[in-house]
Design a protein around this motif. Structure first.
Motif, PDB file in Angstrom:
ATOM      1  N   MET A   1       0.842  -1.185   0.000  1.00 34.89           N
ATOM      2  CA  MET A   1       0.000   0.000   0.000  1.00 34.89           C
ATOM      3  C   MET A   1       0.883   1.243   0.000  1.00 34.89           C
ATOM      4  O   MET A   1       1.830   1.332   0.762  1.00 34.89           O
ATOM      5  CB  MET A   1      -0.910  -0.023   1.216  1.00 34.89           C
ATOM      6  N   SER A   2       0.551   2.195  -0.839  1.00 37.35           N
ATOM      7  CA  SER A   2       1.387   3.386  -0.928  1.00 37.35           C
ATOM      8  C   SER A   2       0.976   4.431   0.115  1.00 37.35           C
ATOM      9  O   SER A   2      -0.135   4.436   0.617  1.00 37.35           O
ATOM     10  CB  SER A   2       1.311   3.985  -2.332  1.00 37.35           C
ATOM     11  N   THR A   3       1.904   5.293   0.414  1.00 39.68           N
ATOM     12  CA  THR A   3       1.677   6.385   1.354  1.00 39.68           C
ATOM     13  C   THR A   3       0.869   7.472   0.660  1.00 39.68           C
ATOM     14  O   THR A   3       1.233   7.917  -0.429  1.00 39.68           O
ATOM     15  CB  THR A   3       3.031   6.964   1.806  1.00 39.68           C
ATOM     16  N   PRO A   4      -0.233   7.923   1.257  1.00 41.48           N
ATOM     17  CA  PRO A   4      -1.014   8.989   0.609  1.00 41.48           C
ATOM     18  C   PRO A   4      -0.269  10.322   0.626  1.00 41.48           C
ATOM     19  O   PRO A   4       0.419  10.652   1.588  1.00 41.48           O
ATOM     20  CB  PRO A   4      -2.294   9.061   1.448  1.00 41.48           C
ATOM     21  N   ARG A   5      -0.418  11.069  -0.449  1.00 40.16           N
ATOM     22  CA  ARG A   5       0.209  12.384  -0.547  1.00 40.16           C
ATOM     23  C   ARG A   5      -0.604  13.458   0.162  1.00 40.16           C
ATOM     24  O   ARG A   5      -0.067  14.476   0.570  1.00 40.16           O
ATOM     25  CB  ARG A   5       0.387  12.784  -2.004  1.00 40.16           C
ATOM     26  N   VAL A   6      -1.927  13.223   0.279  1.00 42.88           N
ATOM     27  CA  VAL A   6      -2.788  14.232   0.893  1.00 42.88           C
ATOM     28  C   VAL A   6      -3.796  13.542   1.816  1.00 42.88           C
ATOM     29  O   VAL A   6      -4.347  12.504   1.472  1.00 42.88           O
ATOM     30  CB  VAL A   6      -3.474  15.122  -0.177  1.00 42.88           C
ATOM     31  N   LEU A   7      -3.966  14.125   3.000  1.00 42.48           N
ATOM     32  CA  LEU A   7      -4.883  13.624   4.027  1.00 42.48           C
ATOM     33  C   LEU A   7      -5.872  14.733   4.374  1.00 42.48           C
ATOM     34  O   LEU A   7      -5.723  15.865   3.934  1.00 42.48           O
ATOM     35  CB  LEU A   7      -4.104  13.227   5.288  1.00 42.48           C
ATOM     36  N   VAL A   8      -6.844  14.408   5.222  1.00 45.26           N
ATOM     37  CA  VAL A   8      -7.833  15.396   5.645  1.00 45.26           C
ATOM     38  C   VAL A   8      -8.197  15.129   7.100  1.00 45.26           C
ATOM     39  O   VAL A   8      -8.299  13.980   7.525  1.00 45.26           O
ATOM     40  CB  VAL A   8      -9.071  15.366   4.722  1.00 45.26           C
ATOM     41  N   THR A   9      -8.381  16.180   7.879  1.00 38.28           N
ATOM     42  CA  THR A   9      -8.757  16.035   9.285  1.00 38.28           C
ATOM     43  C   THR A   9     -10.255  15.742   9.398  1.00 38.28           C
ATOM     44  O   THR A   9     -11.029  16.011   8.468  1.00 38.28           O
ATOM     45  CB  THR A   9      -8.455  17.315  10.085  1.00 38.28           C
ATOM     46  N   ASP A  10     -10.666  15.239  10.555  1.00 42.62           N
ATOM     47  CA  ASP A  10     -12.090  14.977  10.794  1.00 42.62           C
ATOM     48  C   ASP A  10     -12.906  16.271  10.756  1.00 42.62           C
ATOM     49  O   ASP A  10     -14.034  16.289  10.254  1.00 42.62           O
ATOM     50  CB  ASP A  10     -12.296  14.268  12.135  1.00 42.62           C
ATOM     51  N   ALA A  11     -12.341  17.348  11.276  1.00 43.10           N
ATOM     52  CA  ALA A  11     -13.051  18.631  11.255  1.00 43.10           C
ATOM     53  C   ALA A  11     -13.288  19.092   9.814  1.00 43.10           C
ATOM     54  O   ALA A  11     -14.371  19.570   9.472  1.00 43.10           O
ATOM     55  CB  ALA A  11     -12.261  19.687  12.024  1.00 43.10           C
ATOM     56  N   ALA A  12     -12.295  18.937   8.960  1.00 39.34           N
ATOM     57  CA  ALA A  12     -12.451  19.315   7.553  1.00 39.34           C
ATOM     58  C   ALA A  12     -13.453  18.395   6.861  1.00 39.34           C
ATOM     59  O   ALA A  12     -14.233  18.840   6.019  1.00 39.34           O
ATOM     60  CB  ALA A  12     -11.103  19.295   6.841  1.00 39.34           C
ATOM     61  N   LYS A  13     -13.465  17.114   7.228  1.00 39.87           N
ATOM     62  CA  LYS A  13     -14.442  16.180   6.646  1.00 39.87           C
ATOM     63  C   LYS A  13     -15.870  16.636   6.947  1.00 39.87           C
ATOM     64  O   LYS A  13     -16.750  16.549   6.089  1.00 39.87           O
ATOM     65  CB  LYS A  13     -14.245  14.771   7.208  1.00 39.87           C
ATOM     66  N   ALA A  14     -16.103  17.111   8.159  1.00 38.95           N
ATOM     67  CA  ALA A  14     -17.447  17.562   8.532  1.00 38.95           C
ATOM     68  C   ALA A  14     -17.878  18.747   7.669  1.00 38.95           C
ATOM     69  O   ALA A  14     -19.033  18.817   7.230  1.00 38.95           O
ATOM     70  CB  ALA A  14     -17.488  17.932  10.022  1.00 38.95           C
ATOM     71  N   VAL A  15     -16.968  19.665   7.390  1.00 39.73           N
ATOM     72  CA  VAL A  15     -17.294  20.809   6.540  1.00 39.73           C
ATOM     73  C   VAL A  15     -17.482  20.355   5.093  1.00 39.73           C
ATOM     74  O   VAL A  15     -18.390  20.828   4.398  1.00 39.73           O
ATOM     75  CB  VAL A  15     -16.218  21.911   6.660  1.00 39.73           C
ATOM     76  N   ILE A  16     -16.662  19.427   4.639  1.00 39.05           N
ATOM     77  CA  ILE A  16     -16.831  18.876   3.288  1.00 39.05           C
ATOM     78  C   ILE A  16     -18.213  18.253   3.154  1.00 39.05           C
ATOM     79  O   ILE A  16     -18.902  18.467   2.149  1.00 39.05           O
ATOM     80  CB  ILE A  16     -15.713  17.862   2.964  1.00 39.05           C
ATOM     81  N   ASP A  17     -18.656  17.509   4.172  1.00 43.64           N
ATOM     82  CA  ASP A  17     -19.999  16.912   4.135  1.00 43.64           C
ATOM     83  C   ASP A  17     -21.076  17.995   4.021  1.00 43.64           C
ATOM     84  O   ASP A  17     -22.025  17.867   3.250  1.00 43.64           O
ATOM     85  CB  ASP A  17     -20.253  16.062   5.385  1.00 43.64           C
ATOM     86  N   GLN A  18     -20.918  19.057   4.784  1.00 41.64           N
ATOM     87  CA  GLN A  18     -21.876  20.167   4.747  1.00 41.64           C
ATOM     88  C   GLN A  18     -21.899  20.815   3.363  1.00 41.64           C
ATOM     89  O   GLN A  18     -22.968  21.082   2.803  1.00 41.64           O
ATOM     90  CB  GLN A  18     -21.501  21.187   5.823  1.00 41.64           C
ATOM     91  N   LEU A  19     -20.731  21.055   2.796  1.00 44.71           N
ATOM     92  CA  LEU A  19     -20.648  21.679   1.469  1.00 44.71           C
ATOM     93  C   LEU A  19     -21.176  20.748   0.379  1.00 44.71           C
ATOM     94  O   LEU A  19     -21.832  21.195  -0.562  1.00 44.71           O
ATOM     95  CB  LEU A  19     -19.201  22.090   1.180  1.00 44.71           C
ATOM     96  N   ARG A  20     -20.900  19.468   0.520  1.00 44.37           N
ATOM     97  CA  ARG A  20     -21.380  18.485  -0.458  1.00 44.37           C
ATOM     98  C   ARG A  20     -22.909  18.433  -0.465  1.00 44.37           C
ATOM     99  O   ARG A  20     -23.530  18.306  -1.509  1.00 44.37           O
ATOM    100  CB  ARG A  20     -20.785  17.113  -0.148  1.00 44.37           C
ATOM    101  N   GLU A  21     -23.492  18.557   0.714  1.00 44.03           N
ATOM    102  CA  GLU A  21     -24.956  18.564   0.821  1.00 44.03           C
ATOM    103  C   GLU A  21     -25.556  19.763   0.077  1.00 44.03           C
ATOM    104  O   GLU A  21     -26.599  19.648  -0.557  1.00 44.03           O
ATOM    105  CB  GLU A  21     -25.348  18.611   2.309  1.00 44.03           C
ATOM    106  N   GLN A  22     -24.876  20.881   0.123  1.00 46.70           N
ATOM    107  CA  GLN A  22     -25.333  22.109  -0.535  1.00 46.70           C
ATOM    108  C   GLN A  22     -25.024  22.146  -2.031  1.00 46.70           C
ATOM    109  O   GLN A  22     -25.821  22.630  -2.816  1.00 46.70           O
ATOM    110  CB  GLN A  22     -24.629  23.327   0.076  1.00 46.70           C
ATOM    111  N   HIS A  23     -23.824  21.677  -2.406  1.00 46.32           N
ATOM    112  CA  HIS A  23     -23.309  21.906  -3.754  1.00 46.32           C
ATOM    113  C   HIS A  23     -23.124  20.642  -4.593  1.00 46.32           C
ATOM    114  O   HIS A  23     -22.728  20.746  -5.760  1.00 46.32           O
ATOM    115  CB  HIS A  23     -21.964  22.644  -3.676  1.00 46.32           C
TER     116      HIS A  23
END
Length: 125
Positions: A1-23
């Motif tokens: 398994m390769s090392t990911p180049r980009v990660l995301v925090t749980d707090a950012a995931k919550a905002v992404i979910d909110q934005l995804r619901e809208q957009h």
């Protein structure tokens, strides 16, 4: 398994979910331009026009993450983590009206991780 180049925090995931619901489906882009600095920007998928100067680093929380390849040449040895903080960003990113801004935290890959990295994907424009 390769090392990911980009990660995301749980707090950012919550905002992404909110934005995804809208957009709907979302994408992230980080350019090396003067107007948006080094802030990752969130757009409705396809709203930001990608070009041959962009590469895909991976996905965060189901969203593709792209970067200008000139900037990637500087950051290719670092793992990026997208986080969210209160404050006004200076871009057209979707979280700005919420009084929030996405930002990047980074750390250098160690030698073992560098050996496991997958190549970035070029954008076919």
């Amino acid at each position: 398994m390769s090392t990911p180049r980009v990660l995301v925090t749980d707090a950012a995931k919550a905002v992404i979910d909110q934005l995804r619901e809208q957009h709907g489906p979302l994408m992230f882009h980080q350019s090396g331009g003067c107007c948006d600095g080094s802030q990752p920007m969130c757009f409705a998928l396809g709203e930001f026009r990608l070009g041959r100067s962009d590469v895909k680093l991976g996905e965060i929380h189901g969203c593709p993450f792209y970067m200008d390849k000139r900037q990637f040449e500087t950051w290719e040895h670092t793992q990026l983590t997208v986080d969210i903080k209160p404050g006004r960003g200076s871009s057209f990113s979707l979280e700005i009206p919420l009084g929030l801004r996405f930002l990047i935290e980074s750390r250098m890959f160690d030698e073992g991780e560098l050996a496991e990295l997958s190549p970035v994907e070029p954008v076919d424009a």
